[in-house]
Scaffold this active site. Structure first.
Site, PDB file in Angstrom:
ATOM      1  N   CYS A 116       0.822  -1.226   0.000  1.00  0.00           N
ATOM      2  CA  CYS A 116       0.000   0.000   0.000  1.00  0.00           C
ATOM      3  C   CYS A 116       0.850   1.267   0.000  1.00  0.00           C
ATOM      4  O   CYS A 116       0.348   2.355  -0.302  1.00  0.00           O
ATOM      5  CB  CYS A 116      -0.951  -0.011   1.186  1.00  0.00           C
ATOM      6  N   HIS A 240      -3.584   6.892   3.273  1.00  0.00           N
ATOM      7  CA  HIS A 240      -3.969   5.638   2.621  1.00  0.00           C
ATOM      8  C   HIS A 240      -5.385   5.275   3.068  1.00  0.00           C
ATOM      9  O   HIS A 240      -5.711   5.327   4.260  1.00  0.00           O
ATOM     10  CB  HIS A 240      -2.966   4.557   3.016  1.00  0.00           C
ATOM     11  N   ASN A 270     -10.197  -0.323   0.143  1.00  0.00           N
ATOM     12  CA  ASN A 270      -8.742  -0.168   0.167  1.00  0.00           C
ATOM     13  C   ASN A 270      -8.167  -0.668  -1.161  1.00  0.00           C
ATOM     14  O   ASN A 270      -8.211  -1.871  -1.430  1.00  0.00           O
ATOM     15  CB  ASN A 270      -8.193  -0.974   1.359  1.00  0.00           C
TER      16      ASN A 270
HETATM   17  N1  COA Z   1     -18.685  -8.980   9.365  1.00  0.00           N
HETATM   18  C1  COA Z   1     -19.188  -9.295  10.579  1.00  0.00           C
HETATM   19  N2  COA Z   1     -18.420  -9.660  11.604  1.00  0.00           N
HETATM   20  C2  COA Z   1     -17.086  -9.698  11.402  1.00  0.00           C
HETATM   21  C3  COA Z   1     -16.503  -9.383  10.182  1.00  0.00           C
HETATM   22  C4  COA Z   1     -17.363  -9.015   9.129  1.00  0.00           C
HETATM   23  N3  COA Z   1     -16.901  -8.691   7.916  1.00  0.00           N
HETATM   24  N4  COA Z   1     -15.168  -9.516  10.287  1.00  0.00           N
HETATM   25  C5  COA Z   1     -14.905  -9.893  11.549  1.00  0.00           C
HETATM   26  N5  COA Z   1     -16.077 -10.007  12.230  1.00  0.00           N
HETATM   27  C6  COA Z   1     -16.274 -10.395  13.619  1.00  0.00           C
HETATM   28  C7  COA Z   1     -15.123 -11.212  14.154  1.00  0.00           C
HETATM   29  O1  COA Z   1     -15.278 -12.578  13.835  1.00  0.00           O
HETATM   30  C8  COA Z   1     -15.267 -10.959  15.643  1.00  0.00           C
HETATM   31  O2  COA Z   1     -16.286 -11.775  16.149  1.00  0.00           O
HETATM   32  P1  COA Z   1     -16.159 -12.418  17.621  1.00  0.00           P
HETATM   33  O3  COA Z   1     -16.081 -11.242  18.559  1.00  0.00           O
HETATM   34  O4  COA Z   1     -17.408 -13.205  17.718  1.00  0.00           O
HETATM   35  O5  COA Z   1     -14.918 -13.231  17.575  1.00  0.00           O
HETATM   36  C9  COA Z   1     -15.763  -9.518  15.718  1.00  0.00           C
HETATM   37  O6  COA Z   1     -16.317  -9.228  14.419  1.00  0.00           O
HETATM   38  C10 COA Z   1     -14.658  -8.519  16.005  1.00  0.00           C
HETATM   39  O7  COA Z   1     -13.565  -8.821  15.170  1.00  0.00           O
HETATM   40  P2  COA Z   1     -12.248  -7.938  15.176  1.00  0.00           P
HETATM   41  O8  COA Z   1     -11.256  -8.525  14.228  1.00  0.00           O
HETATM   42  O9  COA Z   1     -11.838  -7.728  16.607  1.00  0.00           O
HETATM   43  O10 COA Z   1     -12.831  -6.558  14.595  1.00  0.00           O
HETATM   44  P3  COA Z   1     -12.114  -5.184  14.492  1.00  0.00           P
HETATM   45  O11 COA Z   1     -12.882  -4.160  15.215  1.00  0.00           O
HETATM   46  O12 COA Z   1     -10.632  -5.277  14.765  1.00  0.00           O
HETATM   47  O13 COA Z   1     -12.280  -4.851  12.938  1.00  0.00           O
HETATM   48  C11 COA Z   1     -11.004  -4.846  10.920  1.00  0.00           C
HETATM   49  C12 COA Z   1     -11.681  -5.706  11.982  1.00  0.00           C
HETATM   50  C13 COA Z   1     -10.341  -5.779   9.916  1.00  0.00           C
HETATM   51  C14 COA Z   1     -12.059  -4.016  10.226  1.00  0.00           C
HETATM   52  C15 COA Z   1      -9.968  -3.921  11.600  1.00  0.00           C
HETATM   53  O14 COA Z   1      -9.152  -4.665  12.468  1.00  0.00           O
HETATM   54  C16 COA Z   1      -9.103  -3.205  10.610  1.00  0.00           C
HETATM   55  O15 COA Z   1      -9.574  -2.425   9.800  1.00  0.00           O
HETATM   56  N6  COA Z   1      -7.772  -3.426  10.673  1.00  0.00           N
HETATM   57  C17 COA Z   1      -6.872  -2.808   9.721  1.00  0.00           C
HETATM   58  C18 COA Z   1      -6.894  -3.581   8.447  1.00  0.00           C
HETATM   59  C19 COA Z   1      -6.237  -2.892   7.310  1.00  0.00           C
HETATM   60  O16 COA Z   1      -6.329  -1.694   7.191  1.00  0.00           O
HETATM   61  N7  COA Z   1      -5.569  -3.652   6.450  1.00  0.00           N
HETATM   62  C20 COA Z   1      -4.930  -3.158   5.291  1.00  0.00           C
HETATM   63  C21 COA Z   1      -3.720  -2.400   5.631  1.00  0.00           C
HETATM   64  S1  COA Z   1      -2.986  -1.751   4.222  1.00  0.00           S
END
Ligand code: COA
Length: 313
Positions: A116, A240, A270
Site C-alpha cells: 500500500c 492511505h 482499500n
Molecule cells: N462482518 C461481521 N463480523 C465480522 C466481520 C465481518 N466482515 N469480520 C470480523 N467479524 C467479527 C469477528 O469474527 C469478531 O467476532 P467475535 O467477537 O465473535 O470473535 C468480531 O467481528 C470482532 O472482530 P475484530 O477482528 O476484533 O474486529 P475489528 O474491530 O478489529 O475490525 C477490521 C476488523 C479488519 C475491520 C480492523 O481490524 C481493521 O480495519 N484493521 C486494519 C486492516 C487494514 O487496514 N488492512 C490493510 C492495511 S494496508
C-alpha cells in the site's frame, strides 16, 4: 543532469472498474452485513474488475494523467508501476504502459512492490531517476487487482479491498518543495499475500490497525519537521484509504479536523498502492487542489512498509 531539489505533480489520473460490489452484495456471499462493515471500516462499496487486467487500468489512469498534464508521452523519461499483483511476472505492467501509452522506447519502465506504500515509494524512486534523465517528466502509477487475491470465505479480509489505478506525472522543480519518508519493518505474519499455494491475503486486522494508528501520525509529524511546518499549516491530508477509524484516529492525534482529510474509501475500499493517487486525482477533478496548497500524504501497508510525503501544488 537535473539538480532541482523539489518536485511538482503536473498531471493526475485514475481508473476504477464499472462493476461495483456493495456491502449488501458481500453479505450474500459471506457472513457479514452493511452495518458491521460501515461501522468498523467506513466502507460502503468497492469496485472489482470483470474483464479488465491490471495493465488496462494502469494504462487508462496513465492516459488521463498525461492528458491532464497537457504533455506529449514522448516527453516522459521513466515509468514506474507500483503493484502487488501484476498480470504477469514478465512483462511488467509498466512495460505494457510504455507500449500502449506510446512512451519512448529508450527509457526505463518497471514495476515495484511496496504494497500500500508503493505509489509513494515510486514517486521517491522517480525523483532520483529524473535527476539522471535528460527528459523532463516521470510517470508513476499505483494499480491493483486485489479482488484476485481475496478469499471470499474470509469475512475479515474480503470486505476491505477493491480494484483501481491512479497515476501521476511529476517533474523536478525549484519552486515546489518535496519531502518524503519511507520505512520498512520486515514481517511475514501480520499481513501476507503468498504467490504460490494459498495465494490469498491473510491478515491480523487488529495488529495492522495498531501499526497504522501509531505509524501514520509519527510519519506525518516527521514530515512536518522536515518541512518546518506545523500541522495547522497543511491544507490537505491524504492518508492511505484503509479504514475511516484509522483516518479519524490520525486526525485526532495530529489535532486536525477530519475535514482536512480526504476520504473516498466509502466508494472504493482499500485499493492498496492505488489509493493515494486515486484520491489526489479525484481531489484535482473536484477543484480541491489550488495553486500553492500544501499537501501531506501518509500511508502504511504490507511489508510492513510505511510512507509519508509533503507536496506543494
Ligand atoms: N462482518 C461481521 N463480523 C465480522 C466481520 C465481518 N466482515 N469480520 C470480523 N467479524 C467479527 C469477528 O469474527 C469478531 O467476532 P467475535 O467477537 O465473535 O470473535 C468480531 O467481528 C470482532 O472482530 P475484530 O477482528 O476484533 O474486529 P475489528 O474491530 O478489529 O475490525 C477490521 C476488523 C479488519 C475491520 C480492523 O481490524 C481493521 O480495519 N484493521 C486494519 C486492516 C487494514 O487496514 N488492512 C490493510 C492495511 S494496508
Amino acid at each position: 543532469m537535473q539538480v532541482k531539489d523539489g518536485l511538482r505533480i503536473v498531471g493526475l489520473g485514475h481508473y476504477v472498474p464499472d462493476n461495483t460490489v456493495t456491502n449488501d452484495d458481500l453479505s450474500k456471499i459471506v457472513d457479514t452485513n452493511d452495518e458491521w462493515i460501515a461501522t468498523r471500516t467506513g466502507i460502503r462499496k468497492r469496485h472489482f474488475v470483470t474483464t479488465e487486467r491490471n495493465q488496462d487500468m494502469a494504462i487508462a489512469a496513465a492516459k488521463m494523467a498525461i492528458k491532464d498534464a497537457g504533455i506529449d508521452p514522448l516527453e516522459i523519461g521513466a515509468c514506474i508501476v507500483a503493484t502487488i499483483r501484476p498480470d504477469n511476472m514478465t512483462p511488467a505492467v509498466a512495460c505494457m504502459v510504455q507500449k500502449e501509452v506510446g512512451l519512448p522506447t529508450e527509457i526505463p519502465c518497471f514495476d515495484i512492490n511496496a504494497a500500500c506504500s508503493g505509489f509513494m515509494y515510486g514517486v521517491r524512486v522517480m525523483r532520483g531517476m529524473l535527476m539522471q534523465s535528460d527528459k523532463r517528466y516521470g510517470l508513476v502509477i499505483g494499480s491493483e487487482t486485489l479482488s484476485k487475491v481475496l478469499n471470499m470465505e474470509d469475512r475479515g479480509t474480503c470486505i476491505l479491498f477493491g480494484d483501481g489505478a491512479g497515476a501521476a506525472v511529476i517533474e523536478l522543480s525549484d519552486d515546489h518543495r518535496y519531502f518524503s519518508i519511507l520505512g520498512t519493518k520486515g514481517d511475514d505474519e501480520v499481513l501476507v499475500c503468498p504467490n504460490d499455494g494459498d495465494r490469498f491475503v491473510r491478515m491480523n486486522g487488529q495488529e495492522v490497525f495498531k501499526f497504522a494508528v501509531s505509524t501514520a501520525p509519527d510519519t506525518i509529524n516527521q514530515i512536518l519537521d522536515m518541512a518546518g511546518l506545523s500541522a495547522d499549516d497543511i491544507d490537505h491530508y491524504v492518508c492511505h484509504q484503509a479504514n475511516l477509524r484509522i483516518i479519524s484516529s490520525v486526525a485526532k492525534k495530529c489535532k486536525q479536523s477530519i475535514d482536512k482529510f480526504y476520504v473516498n474509501l466509502d466508494e472504493y475500499g482499500n485499493t492498496s498502492s492505488a489509493s493515494i493517487p486515486i484520491a489526489l486525482s479525484e481531489m484535482k477533478q473536484k477543484g480541491l487542489l489550488k495553486s500553492g496548497d500544501k499537501v501531506v500524504c501518509a500511508g502504511f501497508g504490507g511489508g510492513l512498509t510505511w510512507c509519508g510525503a509533503y507536496f506543494e501544488i
